[in-house]
Design an enzyme around this catalytic site. Structure first.
Site, PDB file in Angstrom:
ATOM      1  N   ARG A  80     -48.593  17.492 -35.358  1.00 48.24           N
ATOM      2  CA  ARG A  80     -48.944  17.291 -36.784  1.00 48.24           C
ATOM      3  C   ARG A  80     -50.432  16.606 -36.582  1.00 48.24           C
ATOM      4  O   ARG A  80     -50.389  15.547 -35.803  1.00 48.24           O
ATOM      5  CB  ARG A  80     -48.149  16.245 -37.345  1.00 48.24           C
ATOM      6  CG  ARG A  80     -48.578  15.774 -39.006  1.00 48.24           C
ATOM      7  CD  ARG A  80     -47.385  14.866 -39.317  1.00 48.24           C
ATOM      8  NE  ARG A  80     -47.889  14.570 -40.623  1.00 48.24           N
ATOM      9  CZ  ARG A  80     -48.249  12.962 -40.924  1.00 48.24           C
ATOM     10  NH1 ARG A  80     -47.755  12.118 -39.825  1.00 48.24           N
ATOM     11  NH2 ARG A  80     -48.767  12.745 -42.110  1.00 48.24           N
ATOM     12  N   HIS A 124     -55.604  12.481 -44.703  1.00 47.95           N
ATOM     13  CA  HIS A 124     -54.983  11.253 -44.076  1.00 47.95           C
ATOM     14  C   HIS A 124     -56.040  10.120 -43.948  1.00 47.95           C
ATOM     15  O   HIS A 124     -56.551   9.644 -43.116  1.00 47.95           O
ATOM     16  CB  HIS A 124     -54.892  11.683 -42.491  1.00 47.95           C
ATOM     17  CG  HIS A 124     -53.736  10.699 -41.784  1.00 47.95           C
ATOM     18  ND1 HIS A 124     -52.539  11.275 -41.206  1.00 47.95           N
ATOM     19  CD2 HIS A 124     -53.842   9.332 -41.523  1.00 47.95           C
ATOM     20  CE1 HIS A 124     -52.177   9.977 -40.799  1.00 47.95           C
ATOM     21  NE2 HIS A 124     -52.619   8.969 -40.935  1.00 47.95           N
ATOM     22  N   GLU A 169     -49.156   9.335 -46.686  1.00 50.65           N
ATOM     23  CA  GLU A 169     -48.950   7.980 -47.049  1.00 50.65           C
ATOM     24  C   GLU A 169     -49.668   7.266 -48.304  1.00 50.65           C
ATOM     25  O   GLU A 169     -50.562   6.331 -48.014  1.00 50.65           O
ATOM     26  CB  GLU A 169     -48.990   7.023 -46.139  1.00 50.65           C
ATOM     27  CG  GLU A 169     -48.100   7.204 -44.822  1.00 50.65           C
ATOM     28  CD  GLU A 169     -47.836   6.088 -43.724  1.00 50.65           C
ATOM     29  OE1 GLU A 169     -48.832   5.054 -43.866  1.00 50.65           O
ATOM     30  OE2 GLU A 169     -47.033   5.955 -43.122  1.00 50.65           O
ATOM     31  N   ASN A 294     -42.303   8.853 -42.688  1.00 52.42           N
ATOM     32  CA  ASN A 294     -42.924   8.125 -41.761  1.00 52.42           C
ATOM     33  C   ASN A 294     -42.190   6.827 -41.756  1.00 52.42           C
ATOM     34  O   ASN A 294     -42.042   6.019 -42.851  1.00 52.42           O
ATOM     35  CB  ASN A 294     -44.416   7.677 -41.989  1.00 52.42           C
ATOM     36  CG  ASN A 294     -45.234   8.833 -42.107  1.00 52.42           C
ATOM     37  OD1 ASN A 294     -44.697   9.886 -41.548  1.00 52.42           O
ATOM     38  ND2 ASN A 294     -46.554   8.755 -42.232  1.00 52.42           N
ATOM     39  N   TYR A 296     -41.111   3.048 -39.586  1.00 55.33           N
ATOM     40  CA  TYR A 296     -41.557   2.233 -38.551  1.00 55.33           C
ATOM     41  C   TYR A 296     -40.483   0.928 -38.286  1.00 55.33           C
ATOM     42  O   TYR A 296     -40.098   0.445 -37.367  1.00 55.33           O
ATOM     43  CB  TYR A 296     -43.079   1.740 -38.582  1.00 55.33           C
ATOM     44  CG  TYR A 296     -44.047   2.752 -38.239  1.00 55.33           C
ATOM     45  CD1 TYR A 296     -44.476   3.621 -39.320  1.00 55.33           C
ATOM     46  CD2 TYR A 296     -44.314   3.140 -36.819  1.00 55.33           C
ATOM     47  CE1 TYR A 296     -45.121   4.806 -38.922  1.00 55.33           C
ATOM     48  CE2 TYR A 296     -45.130   3.959 -36.796  1.00 55.33           C
ATOM     49  CZ  TYR A 296     -45.753   5.003 -37.860  1.00 55.33           C
ATOM     50  OH  TYR A 296     -46.591   5.924 -37.482  1.00 55.33           O
ATOM     51  N   GLU A 354     -43.769  10.723 -38.947  1.00 57.50           N
ATOM     52  CA  GLU A 354     -44.290   9.601 -37.920  1.00 57.50           C
ATOM     53  C   GLU A 354     -43.003   8.386 -37.706  1.00 57.50           C
ATOM     54  O   GLU A 354     -42.414   8.221 -38.497  1.00 57.50           O
ATOM     55  CB  GLU A 354     -45.351   8.781 -38.513  1.00 57.50           C
ATOM     56  CG  GLU A 354     -46.428   9.603 -38.654  1.00 57.50           C
ATOM     57  CD  GLU A 354     -47.675   8.777 -39.301  1.00 57.50           C
ATOM     58  OE1 GLU A 354     -47.702   7.585 -39.015  1.00 57.50           O
ATOM     59  OE2 GLU A 354     -48.704   9.389 -39.939  1.00 57.50           O
TER      60      GLU A 354
HETATM   61  N1  LIG Z   1     -49.946   1.139 -38.531  1.00 58.59           N
HETATM   62  N2  LIG Z   1     -49.841   2.047 -38.174  1.00 58.59           N
HETATM   63  C1  LIG Z   1     -49.426   3.126 -37.215  1.00 58.59           C
HETATM   64  C2  LIG Z   1     -49.474   4.349 -38.320  1.00 58.59           C
HETATM   65  C3  LIG Z   1     -50.906   4.597 -38.748  1.00 58.59           C
HETATM   66  O1  LIG Z   1     -51.930   4.953 -37.418  1.00 58.59           O
HETATM   67  C4  LIG Z   1     -50.925   6.147 -39.374  1.00 58.59           C
HETATM   68  O2  LIG Z   1     -52.214   6.519 -39.413  1.00 58.59           O
HETATM   69  C5  LIG Z   1     -50.210   5.982 -40.628  1.00 58.59           C
HETATM   70  O3  LIG Z   1     -49.942   7.286 -41.072  1.00 58.59           O
HETATM   71  C6  LIG Z   1     -49.182   5.050 -40.496  1.00 58.59           C
HETATM   72  O4  LIG Z   1     -49.131   3.577 -40.626  1.00 58.59           O
HETATM   73  C7  LIG Z   1     -48.835   4.340 -39.442  1.00 58.59           C
END
Ligand SMILES: N#[N+]C[C@@H]1[C@@H](O)[C@H](O)[C@@H](O)[C@@H]2O[C@H]12
Length: 450
Positions: A80, A124, A169, A294, A296, A354
């Site tokens: 991706r 992005h 996001e 995504n 975390y 993610e």
């Molecule tokens: N912080 N963090 C890691 C990660 C970031 O590096 C990504 O670009 C985003 O899509 C999402 O926030 C997650």
């Protein structure tokens, strides 16, 4: 005692890694590319930790061939990545930069030649600066600007790209870029944030509509979901939790899937919340082939009247490991998230687009592998969580580890390392971490190595 049956994923399950253009490519202005808001932001003193910029970062723009070979060596069957809008349309609309299009076409062709399915994100966060000068996400016209750009990409690559994503996001862009001012373009305005959020979603809808005119494959939306858990059963904490969930987790999913916004947003934004035309919501609610999630961490939420604008704050969970970003490691939150989406939104096809962690990785010592046991443990527990949710009926189609490389972590600069491959930013040497070897074994065994 009988051994538990090995975990096995479906044979067509996508196993990949995720990255984004601005975070790994470098050469942001090469070959006719136009600057993005992130190029401007990172070159503005005080905006990014240690004054870091992504002018070089992983130098993927020049090392893409060997990077694809590295992905192949890990056994990824998918990858991706995002397109830098400004490489293709330097002013954001109008003139096409052939060199930019060619770069992504060559990348897609090499991925396919190595048996790796591209999943392509159109936006992005790196909005062309020229469009920000015209109002950017605050200008309703951006929906058509984005659809025009998306159509250029669809016409060039839809014969080879099976998985498209409109936005990555949108919550982070609206919250970080317009509410709190900590991300590009650095605005701090409660009246701007909901408008930017709404126009992001209108752009999403316009691009999906454009895709349906010519596209033959799949298109979806990627959202970050952070499940919210009330710190107590008090009315105040439960109400605060509902506001936090509406603001981060439902504000984007629900217009896209249901064509409506959560009622709690009126309370969150107050007089700053506009009355949106019904036609806008009809544009946003386009049929989608999948949702990208995504994940975390989670948040335990309590009421906090002093906190703006949610009147809610998170409560640190000292009993669990935390990442360098302060995020709690909580794999059960991924199970809960996937079952919540299944139950609340009709079990749409989902890709974990993610999932990953940044721990303090010891300074690089010479050697074939860097040990990162905490990240191995994180991946093991979260991939197992995905399987648990699938066994309970969630329709999960793939998993992408964030990230392939350590890379430019936005306002954190290079201080946070999420990669399964270590990046030496002086030499640009790529070194596999033990998490890369672990993930490679999980892929080769389709989960049995967990
Ligand atoms: N912080 N963090 C890691 C990660 C970031 O590096 C990504 O670009 C985003 O899509 C999402 O926030 C997650």
């Amino acid at each position: 005692m009988t051994k538990p049956a090995p975990i096995l994923f479906p044979k067509d399950f996508l196993w990949g890694c995720a990255t984004s253009a601005y975070q790994i490519e470098g050469s942001p202005l090469a070959d006719g590319a136009g600057p993005s808001v992130w190029h401007r932001f990172s070159h503005t003193p005080g905006r990014v930790q240690d004054g870091d910029t992504a002018d070089v970062t992983c130098d993927h723009y020049r090392r893409w061939e060997s990077d694809v070979d590295l992905m192949h060596s890990l056994g990824l069957n998918s990858y991706r990545f995002s397109i830098a809008w400004g490489r293709v349309l330097p002013e954001g609309t109008g003139r096409i930069n052939a060199a930019g299009l060619d770069f992504y076409e060559r990348l897609v062709d090499r991925l396919l030649s190595r048996g790796i399915q591209p999943m392509v994100t159109l936006f992005h966060w790196d909005l062309p600066a020229a469009l920000d000068d015209r109002g950017g996400w605050l200008n309703r016209d951006i929906a058509q600007w984005f659809a025009e750009y998306a159509d250029v990409m669809f016409r060039r690559l839809d014969d080879r790209v099976n998985y498209w994503t409109t936005l990555n996001e949108p919550w982070v862009v609206a919250d970080g870029g317009y509410m709190h001012g900590v991300l590009a373009p650095g605005h701090r305005n409660i009246f701007e944030a909901p408008r930017a959020a709404h126009h992001l979603m209108m752009a999403h809808g316009a691009a999906v509509q454009a895709y349906r005119a010519t596209g033959r494959n799949k298109i979806g939306l990627v959202v970050n979901i952070e499940p919210k858990y009330a710190a107590s059963q008090s009315d105040a904490d439960c109400a605060a939790t509902r506001r936090a969930e509406a603001y981060m987790n439902r504000q984007y999913l629900e217009p896209a899937l249901l064509g409506s916004y959560p009622e709690e947003l009126h309370e969150v934004f107050g007089e700053a919340w506009p009355q949106w035309p019904a036609a806008d919501l009809r544009l946003i609610k386009q049929p989608l082939d999948y949702i990208g999630v995504n994940y975390y961490t989670r948040a335990v939420v309590r009421s906090d009247p002093t906190s703006w604008p949610l009147k809610a704050t998170t409560v640190k969970q000292k009993q669990h490991t935390h990442m360098e970003t302060g995020w709690e490691v909580y794999p059960q939150g991924l199970v809960d998230t996937l079952l919540w989406i299944k139950d609340q939104y009709g079990n749409p096809p989902v890709y974990i687009t993610e999932n990953g962690a940044c721990f303090f990785d010891p300074p690089q010592v010479e050697g074939p592998v860097l040990e990162d046991p905490l990240r191995v443990d994180y991946l093991r527990k979260h991939i197992t969580a995905v399987h648990t949710a699938m066994q309970r009926g969630a329709d999960i189609r793939g998993y992408f580890a964030w990230s392939l490389f350590d890379n430019f972590e936005w306002a954190f600069g290079f201080s946070k390392r999420f990669g399964i491959v270590h990046m030496n930013y002086e030499t640009l040497k790529r070194t596999l971490k033990s998490s890369a070897h672990f993930y490679s074994k999980v892929i080769a065994s389709n989960g049995a190595a967990l």
